[in-house]
Design a protein around this motif. Structure first.
Motif, short mmCIF file in Angstrom:
data_model
loop_
_atom_site.label_atom_id
_atom_site.label_comp_id
_atom_site.label_asym_id
_atom_site.label_seq_id
_atom_site.Cartn_x
_atom_site.Cartn_y
_atom_site.Cartn_z
N ALA A 100 0.83 -1.21 0.00
CA ALA A 100 0.00 0.00 0.00
C ALA A 100 0.86 1.26 0.00
N VAL A 101 0.31 2.30 -0.60
CA VAL A 101 0.95 3.62 -0.60
C VAL A 101 -0.07 4.63 -0.10
N PRO A 102 0.40 5.69 0.57
CA PRO A 102 -0.52 6.72 1.06
C PRO A 102 -0.79 7.76 -0.01
N ASP A 103 -1.73 8.64 0.27
CA ASP A 103 -2.05 9.77 -0.60
C ASP A 103 -1.86 11.05 0.22
N HIS A 104 -0.61 11.47 0.35
CA HIS A 104 -0.27 12.70 1.07
C HIS A 104 0.71 13.50 0.24
N LEU A 105 0.58 14.81 0.28
CA LEU A 105 1.56 15.66 -0.38
C LEU A 105 2.91 15.45 0.28
N GLY A 106 3.97 15.49 -0.52
CA GLY A 106 5.32 15.26 -0.01
C GLY A 106 5.75 13.81 -0.09
N LEU A 107 4.82 12.94 -0.43
CA LEU A 107 5.13 11.52 -0.62
C LEU A 107 4.90 11.20 -2.10
N PRO A 108 5.38 10.04 -2.56
CA PRO A 108 5.19 9.71 -3.97
C PRO A 108 3.70 9.73 -4.36
N ALA A 109 3.42 10.15 -5.58
CA ALA A 109 2.06 10.11 -6.10
C ALA A 109 1.60 8.66 -6.11
N PRO A 110 0.40 8.38 -5.62
CA PRO A 110 0.00 6.98 -5.45
C PRO A 110 -0.12 6.16 -6.74
#
Length: 150
Positions: free
Chosen positions: A37-47
């Motif tokens: 899983a990947v998150p959806d937060h600014l500053g992290l990779p685009a999901p």
């Protein structure tokens, strides 16, 4: 899914190069994780690109957006992106929707931070017209695992 009756997942957070990202995804698969899983937060990779990249190197795990910040997205456009991503990852996509909770992210994206009721009303109205659902069915010719659950 494994025969365990429940699944083990890992939420990968750290931005990295494509090679490093794919190595982490391969390691998660080799360790037996059922979901990456990947998150959806600014500053992290685009999901969505992260999920497609994970699919290139793995074969078994489901690929998930831990919780999409629905307040950032137009429902019909997100439906298109979900359907396209699901198609590129051979139907292994899983998604959860949330209203968002980090005010600083809405400020940084120049988006109003919608109240949960507003996000829910907007999404229900879209699903009520089935614009998003029709788009998903059209793109994947009815084979998408991304579904409207009304």
């Amino acid at each position: 899914m494994t025969g365990r009756g429940f699944r083990f997942g890992v939420n990968l957070l750290t931005p990295s190069s494509r090679t490093a990202w794919q190595a982490r995804c391969r390691e998660a698969e080799d360790l037996g994780y059922d979901v990456i899983a990947v998150p959806d937060h600014l500053g992290l990779p685009a999901p969505f690109p992260a999920i497609v990249s994970a699919a290139e190197i793995t074969t078994r795990p489901r690929l998930a957006v831990f919780v999409l910040n629905a307040g950032f997205y137009n429902p019909a456009l997100l439906a298109r992106d979900l359907a396209g991503t699901d198609q590129l990852v051979d139907g292994r996509l899983e998604v959860a929707l949330g209203a968002g909770y980090v005010k600083a992210e809405f400020d940084a994206a120049a988006c109003p931070g919608p109240a949960r009721a507003t996000v829910s009303t907007t999404w229900n109205a879209q699903c009520g017209r089935c614009a998003a659902c029709s788009l998903i069915r059209g793109i994947n010719r009815g084979r998408s695992r991304v579904r409207c659950r009304r």
